[in-house]
Design an enzyme around this catalytic site. Structure first.
Site, PDB file in Angstrom:
ATOM      1  N   ASP A   1     -11.654   4.433  -7.464  1.00  0.00           N
ATOM      2  CA  ASP A   1     -11.888   3.965  -6.100  1.00  0.00           C
ATOM      3  C   ASP A   1     -11.727   2.450  -5.989  1.00  0.00           C
ATOM      4  O   ASP A   1     -11.826   1.896  -4.899  1.00  0.00           O
ATOM      5  CB  ASP A   1     -13.287   4.376  -5.636  1.00  0.00           C
ATOM      6  CG  ASP A   1     -13.440   4.357  -4.125  1.00  0.00           C
ATOM      7  OD1 ASP A   1     -12.442   4.608  -3.426  1.00  0.00           O
ATOM      8  OD2 ASP A   1     -14.546   4.080  -3.638  1.00  0.00           O
TER       9      ASP A   1
ATOM     10  N   SER B   1     -13.612   4.587   2.417  1.00  0.00           N
ATOM     11  CA  SER B   1     -12.947   5.787   1.901  1.00  0.00           C
ATOM     12  C   SER B   1     -13.308   6.984   2.763  1.00  0.00           C
ATOM     13  O   SER B   1     -14.471   7.171   3.141  1.00  0.00           O
ATOM     14  CB  SER B   1     -13.378   6.056   0.455  1.00  0.00           C
ATOM     15  OG  SER B   1     -13.082   4.952  -0.373  1.00  0.00           O
TER      16      SER B   1
ATOM     17  N   GLN C   1      -5.855   9.174  -1.940  1.00  0.00           N
ATOM     18  CA  GLN C   1      -6.998   8.850  -1.073  1.00  0.00           C
ATOM     19  C   GLN C   1      -6.486   8.437   0.296  1.00  0.00           C
ATOM     20  O   GLN C   1      -5.450   7.783   0.412  1.00  0.00           O
ATOM     21  CB  GLN C   1      -7.828   7.711  -1.657  1.00  0.00           C
ATOM     22  CG  GLN C   1      -9.059   7.371  -0.801  1.00  0.00           C
ATOM     23  CD  GLN C   1      -9.843   6.186  -1.346  1.00  0.00           C
ATOM     24  OE1 GLN C   1      -9.663   5.057  -0.913  1.00  0.00           O
ATOM     25  NE2 GLN C   1     -10.719   6.459  -2.316  1.00  0.00           N
TER      26      GLN C   1
END
Length: 301
Positions: free
Chosen positions: A219, A243, A293
């Site tokens: 991430d 996110s 993502q």
């Protein structure tokens, strides 16, 4: 609460200290307390931003799932949604649903809860290792990580950056290309980003822990690509982001405390959202993981 987790919750991050010391705090954060057969509890660092870091909740959720699966079955994929911002001041409860235990595959679903509401959900699949056909993309040619500046060197002159405020970190990150906070004012635009990563110290020999550390690290820097494409960056410009969802596929065994090349790119941005894809390669060139993502990215004039 386990002793390791309690220490992680109360111990303040120091401006000094070895990488191993900071990494040990991450390992402590991933050491969840089991409060029922399928219920676990985790905490956040004593010093955190206004919301829980997405990689942390994803890593902890994967720990919760993995602790309900036999050790011989290895996680090969996860799919997650970030539902609400997590509050780092209170513990997170992880509820595991044992969806299926088949002959080769095991499926788990995890919901992270705070104040009675879901903040995150994850589905993970585990598989008994087996042989089969094999191929992989080749790793691009890049400089060795030891020849590249450290993150501390990269953020010099940019005290307003989150990266500058939260050093040292448990993950050693070395940018191959110039970071987006450097290129934003130069007019250079790129859709790709490359960094070397590794846990900044030695990790125990536990397969699930290495997978969860990579999940945590995945991430980081992932949304650099869409931001660099448009010449903006967090806190240096009026960027609001978070996110939204996150998917990971694990292809080959690896150690998260050895160098991994993380190459990311952005195929699209629209509707206030930006998509990023990523590939992790081991130092010897093996493709070890693939990441996708989508993030909320609102850029104000």
């Amino acid at each position: 609460m386990t002793e390791l987790a309690r220490k992680a919750a109360v111990e303040e991050d120091q401006a000094e200290g070895s990488g191993q010391r900071v990494l040990d705090r991450l390992v402590a954060l991933l050491d969840l307390e089991q409060i029922e057969e399928n219920i676990f509890r985790g905490v956040s660092p004593a010093r955190s931003s206004v919301r829980v870091f997405g990689g942390q909740v994803a890593g902890q959720a994967l720990v919760a799932a993995g602790r309900t699966v036999s050790a011989e079955r290895k996680v090969h994929s996860l799919h997650a949604y970030f539902i609400r911002p997590g509050d780092p001041r209170i513990p997170i409860v992880y509820e595991v649903d044992r969806i299926r235990d088949g002959r080769s595959f095991t499926t788990r679903r995890v919901v992270a809860v705070q104040r009675g509401k879901a903040i995150f959900s994850l589905s993970a699949s585990f598989q008994t290792p087996e042989d089969g056909i094999e191929h992989a993309d080749e790793m691009p040619e890049v400089p060795a990580p030891e020849t590249l500046p450290t993150m501390a060197e990269r953020v010099q002159g940019f005290p307003g950056l989150p990266a500058a405020r939260w050093l040292p970190r448990p993950i050693d990150i070395r940018y191959v290309n110039d970071p987006p906070w450097v290129t934003r004012g130069t007019g250079r635009r790129t859709s790709s980003n490359q960094v070397w990563m590794r846990a900044d110290g030695k990790l125990p020999d536990e397969d699930l822990l290495h997978v969860c550390v990579l999940t945590y690290a995945s991430d980081m820097t992932l949304l650099d690509s869409p931001l660099a494409r448009h010449g903006v960056y967090w806190e240096l410009d009026k960027v609001v982001g978070a996110s939204l969802d996150h998917a990971l596929w694990f292809h080959r065994p690896f150690r998260a405390d050895e160098w991994m090349l993380y190459e990311t790119s952005t195929p699209s941005a629209s509707g206030g959202r930006g998509m990023a894809t990523g590939r992790f390669f081991s130092a010897d060139g093996g493709l070890i993981a693939t990441v996708v993502q989508e993030g909320l990215l609102r850029v104000r004039d």
